[in-house]
Design an enzyme around this catalytic site. Structure first.
Site, PDB file in Angstrom:
ATOM      1  NE  ARG A  69      -2.827  -0.968   3.364  1.00  0.00           N
ATOM      2  CZ  ARG A  69      -2.875  -2.235   3.768  1.00  0.00           C
ATOM      3  NH1 ARG A  69      -3.323  -3.166   2.963  1.00  0.00           N
ATOM      4  NH2 ARG A  69      -2.479  -2.593   4.974  1.00  0.00           N
ATOM      5  CE1 TYR A  73      -2.994   4.105   0.855  1.00  0.00           C
ATOM      6  CE2 TYR A  73      -1.318   3.682   2.513  1.00  0.00           C
ATOM      7  CZ  TYR A  73      -2.598   3.507   2.042  1.00  0.00           C
ATOM      8  OH  TYR A  73      -3.491   2.749   2.735  1.00  0.00           O
ATOM      9  CE1 TYR A  95     -12.044   5.403   4.152  1.00  0.00           C
ATOM     10  CE2 TYR A  95     -13.335   5.694   6.148  1.00  0.00           C
ATOM     11  CZ  TYR A  95     -12.341   5.040   5.452  1.00  0.00           C
ATOM     12  OH  TYR A  95     -11.649   4.029   6.062  1.00  0.00           O
TER      13      TYR A  95
HETATM   14  C1  LIG Z   1      -7.136   4.125   6.616  1.00  0.00           C
HETATM   15  S1  LIG Z   1      -8.105   4.385   8.038  1.00  0.00           S
HETATM   16  C2  LIG Z   1      -9.075   5.769   7.544  1.00  0.00           C
HETATM   17  C3  LIG Z   1      -9.751   6.474   8.674  1.00  0.00           C
HETATM   18  C4  LIG Z   1     -10.518   7.708   8.216  1.00  0.00           C
HETATM   19  N1  LIG Z   1      -9.616   8.669   7.627  1.00  0.00           N
HETATM   20  C5  LIG Z   1     -11.277   8.370   9.346  1.00  0.00           C
HETATM   21  O1  LIG Z   1     -11.140   9.593   9.497  1.00  0.00           O
HETATM   22  O2  LIG Z   1     -12.020   7.698  10.058  1.00  0.00           O
HETATM   23  C6  LIG Z   1      -9.174   3.009   7.986  1.00  0.00           C
HETATM   24  C7  LIG Z   1      -9.551   2.527   9.364  1.00  0.00           C
HETATM   25  O3  LIG Z   1     -10.458   3.451   9.950  1.00  0.00           O
HETATM   26  C8  LIG Z   1     -11.386   2.772  10.766  1.00  0.00           C
HETATM   27  N2  LIG Z   1     -12.710   2.955  10.166  1.00  0.00           N
HETATM   28  C9  LIG Z   1     -13.009   3.335   8.925  1.00  0.00           C
HETATM   29  N3  LIG Z   1     -14.343   3.372   8.741  1.00  0.00           N
HETATM   30  C10 LIG Z   1     -14.900   3.006   9.904  1.00  0.00           C
HETATM   31  C11 LIG Z   1     -16.234   2.828  10.355  1.00  0.00           C
HETATM   32  N4  LIG Z   1     -17.279   3.026   9.550  1.00  0.00           N
HETATM   33  N5  LIG Z   1     -16.417   2.445  11.623  1.00  0.00           N
HETATM   34  C12 LIG Z   1     -15.393   2.213  12.463  1.00  0.00           C
HETATM   35  N6  LIG Z   1     -14.116   2.358  12.091  1.00  0.00           N
HETATM   36  C13 LIG Z   1     -13.863   2.739  10.828  1.00  0.00           C
HETATM   37  C14 LIG Z   1     -10.984   1.288  10.723  1.00  0.00           C
HETATM   38  O4  LIG Z   1     -10.113   1.024  11.817  1.00  0.00           O
HETATM   39  C15 LIG Z   1     -10.277   1.204   9.399  1.00  0.00           C
HETATM   40  O5  LIG Z   1      -9.409   0.103   9.334  1.00  0.00           O
END
Ligand SMILES: C[S@@+](CC[C@H](N)C(=O)[O-])C[C@H]1O[C@@H](n2cnc3c(N)ncnc32)[C@H](O)[C@@H]1O
Length: 258
Positions: A69, A73, A95
């Site tokens: 990854r 990126y 997101y």
């Molecule tokens: C690369 S990070 C991105 C986080 C994102 N930028 C944010 O602000 O929440 C991805 C991680 O965020 C968390 N995550 C993303 N979507 C989520 C959701 N709907 N509910 C709970 N945790 C979430 C999980 O731990 C996932 O593996």
């Protein structure tokens, strides 16, 4: 947006719940940009962002299981920076919060600023914000530590088990190739073993997934630490470990403060 002919970058977050969490200023940046980059897998979310601007480009095609990854990126950053450098006002819409457990926005901003080009980030509602609301957690009550799960595993850490511990990207915990999308049970067992240094194996932990669309629902599943290997985890799962012991007063500091 920047009015000189150098181009600019604004990174915005669209929040976690599609359509409901985006801030007015982030929406404005998306609407006014010459080019919008996004990275989404949901067709619904993609269509929603496309409604806001006529030049929207999805960065998803850079992902591949055949390389790390980190390479993905870097390629995304190159694609974004290139458009800015030809003079476009670019918006990167990610997101959640664009700078929370998300490298691309930080790297693109850093690179452009080094060349004296205008680049900034607007905050968004992250999974962490949803977690505090849905689980009724105030991080100020006992304190809160948070780590990316694989990073937590490969570096020596001292966990304070009187505070909350949040592990992000739990579904790919321990994947040193940074290519996988699904859990590896052996890696999760190693994580459980590591955590057992601070927590009893029957300590109740929470797998949390915030609601992302009006048509789905949130997931709050409580299980014993030893049983996380039995759960279905996905890219939206976050592991929340509540405190396992009481806060301890530091008498010497307390006495000095008195
Ligand atoms: C690369 S990070 C991105 C986080 C994102 N930028 C944010 O602000 O929440 C991805 C991680 O965020 C968390 N995550 C993303 N979507 C989520 C959701 N709907 N509910 C709970 N945790 C979430 C999980 O731990 C996932 O593996």
């Amino acid at each position: 947006m920047n009015s000189n002919n150098k181009g600019s970058l604004v990174c915005v977050g669209t929040g976690i719940m599609m359509g409901a969490h985006i801030t007015p200023i982030s929406r404005q940046y998306i609407e006014k940009a010459d080019v919008v980059f996004m990275s989404v897998t949901s067709h619904l979310t993609e269509a929603w962002i496309r409604e806001m601007n006529s030049d929207v480009r999805n960065l998803q095609h850079f992902y591949s299981e055949s390389f790390s990854r980190n390479k993905t990126y870097s390629q995304m950053v190159v694609a974004i920076v290139e458009e800015v450098k030809i003079g476009k006002n670019v918006c990167l819409a990610l997101y959640g919060h664009p700078g929370v457990f998300a490298l691309v926005a930080h790297k693109a901003i850093e690179e452009l600023r080094q060349d004296g080009i205008y680049a900034k980030m607007e905050p968004g509602i992250s999974a962490e914000d949803c977690l505090y609301a849905d689980l009724g957690i105030d991080p100020g009550k006992f304190g809160c530590q948070q780590y990316e799960a694989t990073q937590f595993m490969i570096y020596s850490r001292q966990v304070d088990s009187s505070a909350y511990l949040i592990l992000w990207q739990i579904s790919v915990a321990g994947d040193l190739s940074f290519t996988k999308n699904s859990s590896n049970l052996d890696n999760l067992s190693i994580l459980v073993e590591l955590l057992s240094k601070w927590y009893p194996l029957d300590h109740q932990v929470i797998v949390y997934e915030a609601q992302t669309l009006p048509v789905n629902s949130k997931r709050i599943e409580t299980v014993a630490l030893k049983d996380i290997t039995k759960l279905e985890l996905n890219g939206h799962s976050t592991l929340v470990i509540p405190p396992a012991r009481e806060l301890e007063i530091n008498k010497s500091v307390e006495n000095r403060l008195k």
